[in-house]
Each structure stands twice: as structure tokens, then as C-alpha cells.
Scaffold this motif. Structure first.
Motif, PDB file in Angstrom:
ATOM      1  N   ALA A   1       0.853  -1.185   0.000  1.00 15.00           N
ATOM      2  CA  ALA A   1       0.000   0.000   0.000  1.00 15.00           C
ATOM      3  C   ALA A   1       0.891   1.237   0.000  1.00 15.00           C
ATOM      4  O   ALA A   1       1.575   1.513   0.980  1.00 15.00           O
ATOM      5  N   ALA A   2       0.903   1.951  -1.110  1.00 14.17           N
ATOM      6  CA  ALA A   2       1.733   3.153  -1.251  1.00 14.17           C
ATOM      7  C   ALA A   2       0.884   4.385  -0.973  1.00 14.17           C
ATOM      8  O   ALA A   2      -0.095   4.643  -1.678  1.00 14.17           O
ATOM      9  N   HIS A   3       1.239   5.135   0.060  1.00 16.58           N
ATOM     10  CA  HIS A   3       0.489   6.340   0.400  1.00 16.58           C
ATOM     11  C   HIS A   3       0.624   7.387  -0.705  1.00 16.58           C
ATOM     12  O   HIS A   3       1.660   7.491  -1.359  1.00 16.58           O
ATOM     13  N   LEU A   4      -0.429   8.162  -0.865  1.00 13.59           N
ATOM     14  CA  LEU A   4      -0.384   9.239  -1.844  1.00 13.59           C
ATOM     15  C   LEU A   4       0.338  10.461  -1.274  1.00 13.59           C
ATOM     16  O   LEU A   4       1.205  11.029  -1.940  1.00 13.59           O
ATOM     17  N   LEU A   5      -0.009  10.868  -0.075  1.00 10.10           N
ATOM     18  CA  LEU A   5       0.704  11.990   0.533  1.00 10.10           C
ATOM     19  C   LEU A   5       2.074  11.526   1.029  1.00 10.10           C
ATOM     20  O   LEU A   5       2.232  10.371   1.439  1.00 10.10           O
ATOM     21  N   PRO A   6       3.069  12.413   1.021  1.00  7.02           N
ATOM     22  CA  PRO A   6       4.430  12.014   1.402  1.00  7.02           C
ATOM     23  C   PRO A   6       4.603  11.641   2.863  1.00  7.02           C
ATOM     24  O   PRO A   6       5.631  11.073   3.234  1.00  7.02           O
ATOM     25  N   GLY A   7       3.635  11.967   3.704  1.00  3.09           N
ATOM     26  CA  GLY A   7       3.757  11.641   5.119  1.00  3.09           C
ATOM     27  C   GLY A   7       2.664  12.327   5.917  1.00  3.09           C
ATOM     28  O   GLY A   7       1.765  12.960   5.362  1.00  3.09           O
TER      29      GLY A   7
ATOM     30  N   TYR B   1       7.661   0.872  -5.963  1.00  2.00           N
ATOM     31  CA  TYR B   1       7.058   2.199  -5.828  1.00  2.00           C
ATOM     32  C   TYR B   1       7.326   2.769  -4.437  1.00  2.00           C
ATOM     33  O   TYR B   1       7.693   3.941  -4.298  1.00  2.00           O
ATOM     34  N   ASN B   2       7.119   1.953  -3.417  1.00  2.00           N
ATOM     35  CA  ASN B   2       7.382   2.432  -2.062  1.00  2.00           C
ATOM     36  C   ASN B   2       8.864   2.745  -1.873  1.00  2.00           C
ATOM     37  O   ASN B   2       9.224   3.685  -1.157  1.00  2.00           O
ATOM     38  N   LYS B   3       9.724   1.962  -2.518  1.00  2.00           N
ATOM     39  CA  LYS B   3      11.158   2.230  -2.404  1.00  2.00           C
ATOM     40  C   LYS B   3      11.523   3.536  -3.104  1.00  2.00           C
ATOM     41  O   LYS B   3      12.345   4.309  -2.605  1.00  2.00           O
TER      42      LYS B   3
END
Length: 260
Positions: free
Chosen positions: A89-95, A130-132
């Protein structure tokens, strides 16, 4: 016929097929997927900036903030779902943004608070690369670009829509591009496939070092680095498009949310 172990009929052809499916076909489909992920991130950032404009409004704010608020961006704490089938699950916002040590939705009430909290939970199911790629960009300035843009809106004194657009264009946009470029430079410090050598004259259009590149892609770590570099490149391409969330109508819709 008795069931038997499957064997490779032609190892040379098998290498070509592996290269074609793993590199050519998957990368061609990933190009749009990577760009779409970048576009979605930019849109969510624009939305977050609209909520910062609500928070800075004393009539909407439910708790005080410092004259120059401490805005930070740390690891995500909200997530709508976990990915399946080997994806992440890759978040859309950076944090996760915090304002003076508090979650931003705590400064609002009603639909605005709920929608802002939801904003930090949006994810997309994507491969680990993508997460990396995201993590590399975040470690090289993407989180600072996001928090800086939020701070710009929170401390702005102009017309809200203008401050939102300025924060996106003058803080987020250049900061994100710089972060992606820095992440690329970091990735290129690792082993990567040799650059393509194209033929000229009678060999025009041929890849002269095809076998060398194909051999390099047999190394999973080199392949992963190559894919992450490709993803970062398409994130940069996505920065060329202005998100629809920056259109005046979209900004007005968020700013007009009921206070409770």
C-alpha cells in the motif's frame, strides 16, 4: 500422458522472453501507472493545502496555533487498507503532517476534519519498487517540500486561493522535482545496467550491447534499481500537469465545507 516436470525448451529464447515480459511489457504498463501515482499525489497535496487555508482561519480553527507554526511531516499513521498479492500500500501523501505537535484534523470540526483525516489514509496497491522510490524521494526532501508548502499556506495573509496556488507552485513543485532528482542521483550510485549503445549506418536502430544489458537485468538488485529510477522519472513527468484540485472551483468546494 503422465504428468512431468516442466522444462525449458530453448534457454536462449527463454532469456529473450523473460527480458521481453519483465522489462518491455511490464515497463510499458508501469509508465502510466507511475505517472498516475504521481498525478494522484500532486492532487492530494493540493487538497491538503486547501485544508491548511481552513485551519489558518480563526473563525474555523478549533484550537490555537503559534504565530509561526511548527509544521512537520513524519511517517504515515492512517491507512485505508493493506495490499494483497505481493503488492504494498503506497500512500499518496508524502507523510503525516503535524502542526505544533498535533494532527491537523484536530484543528477543524465537522466534514472538514473528517475529510482531512481521510486524506492522509489514501493509498494505492503497487509493487514494492514504488514504495522504495517514494521512500528515496521522501528522504531527499519530498517531506520537507510538503511541510513547507503547508507552512506557506498557514502563514499566508493573502486571498486563500492565491496562497494555495502559490504554495503549490513555489514550494511543493520545485521541492518535489528536486527531491526526485536527488533520489535518482542516489539510486544511480548503485550498479545499474549499461546505457544503450545504438548502431549507426547499416546497424541503425540496433541495440549493439543488447546481450550485455540483458545479462545485467538477470541481477535482481540491478533490475530493482532500474525500475525505481524509471518510476522516479515518471514522477517528474507528472509534475508537468496542474492538478484539477488547484482549479478555483475545486478550491472553493473545500473552503465552503460547513464548519460543524
Amino acid at each position: 500422458m503422465a504428468k512431468s516436470k516442466r522444462t525449458v525448451p530453448d534457454r536462449a529464447e527463454a532469456k529473450l522472453e523473460r527480458f521481453r515480459h519483465k522489462m518491455v511489457q511490464r515497463l510499458s504498463s508501469d509508465q502510466q501507472r507511475a505517472k498516475n501515482h504521481g498525478l494522484a499525489r500532486n492532487g492530494r497535496v493540493a487538497e491538503a493545502l486547501c485544508y491548511m487555508a481552513l485551519i489558518r482561519d480563526p473563525a474555523r480553527r478549533k484550537r490555537p496555533i503559534l504565530p509561526v507554526p511548527n509544521v512537520s511531516c513524519t511517517a504515515a499513521v492512517r491507512q485505508f487498507f493493506r495490499a494483497d498479492d505481493g503488492e504494498q500500500a503506497a500512500h499518496l501523501l508524502p507523510g503525516q503532517i503535524s502542526i505544533d505537535g498535533a494532527f491537523p484534523w484536530l484543528f477543524l470540526a465537522g466534514p472538514a476534519a473528517r475529510q482531512l483525516e481521510n486524506l492522509f489514509g489514501y493509498v494505492e496497491p503497487l509493487r514494492a519498487d514504488y514504495n522504495k522510490a517514494d521512500s528515496a524521494a521522501e528522504a531527499n526532501g519530498l517531506t520537507e517540500a510538503f511541510s513547507g508548502a503547508c507552512r506557506r499556506v498557514l502563514t499566508g495573509t493573502g486571498e486563500p486561493a492565491a496562497d494555495i496556488a502559490a504554495a503549490y507552485e513555489q514550494v511543493w513543485h520545485p521541492g518535489a522535482l528536486a527531491a526526485f532528482a536527488a533520489a535518482e542521483a542516489q539510486k544511480r550510485s548503485k550498479p545499474t545496467p549499461p546505457p544503450i549503445e545504438r548502431g549507426v549506418g547499416m546497424e541503425y536502430g540496433m541495440i549493439l550491447n543488447f546481450e550485455e544489458r540483458m545479462a545485467a537485468f538477470e541481477d535482481e538488485s540491478i533490475w530493482a534499481t532500474y525500475e525505481q529510477l524509471s518510476i522516479l522519472g515518471y514522477y517528474k513527468v507528472a509534475m508537468d500537469d496542474v492538478p484539477r484540485q488547484l482549479q478555483p472551483r475545486a478550491i472553493r468546494e473545500i473552503l465552503a465545507l460547513p464548519p460543524a
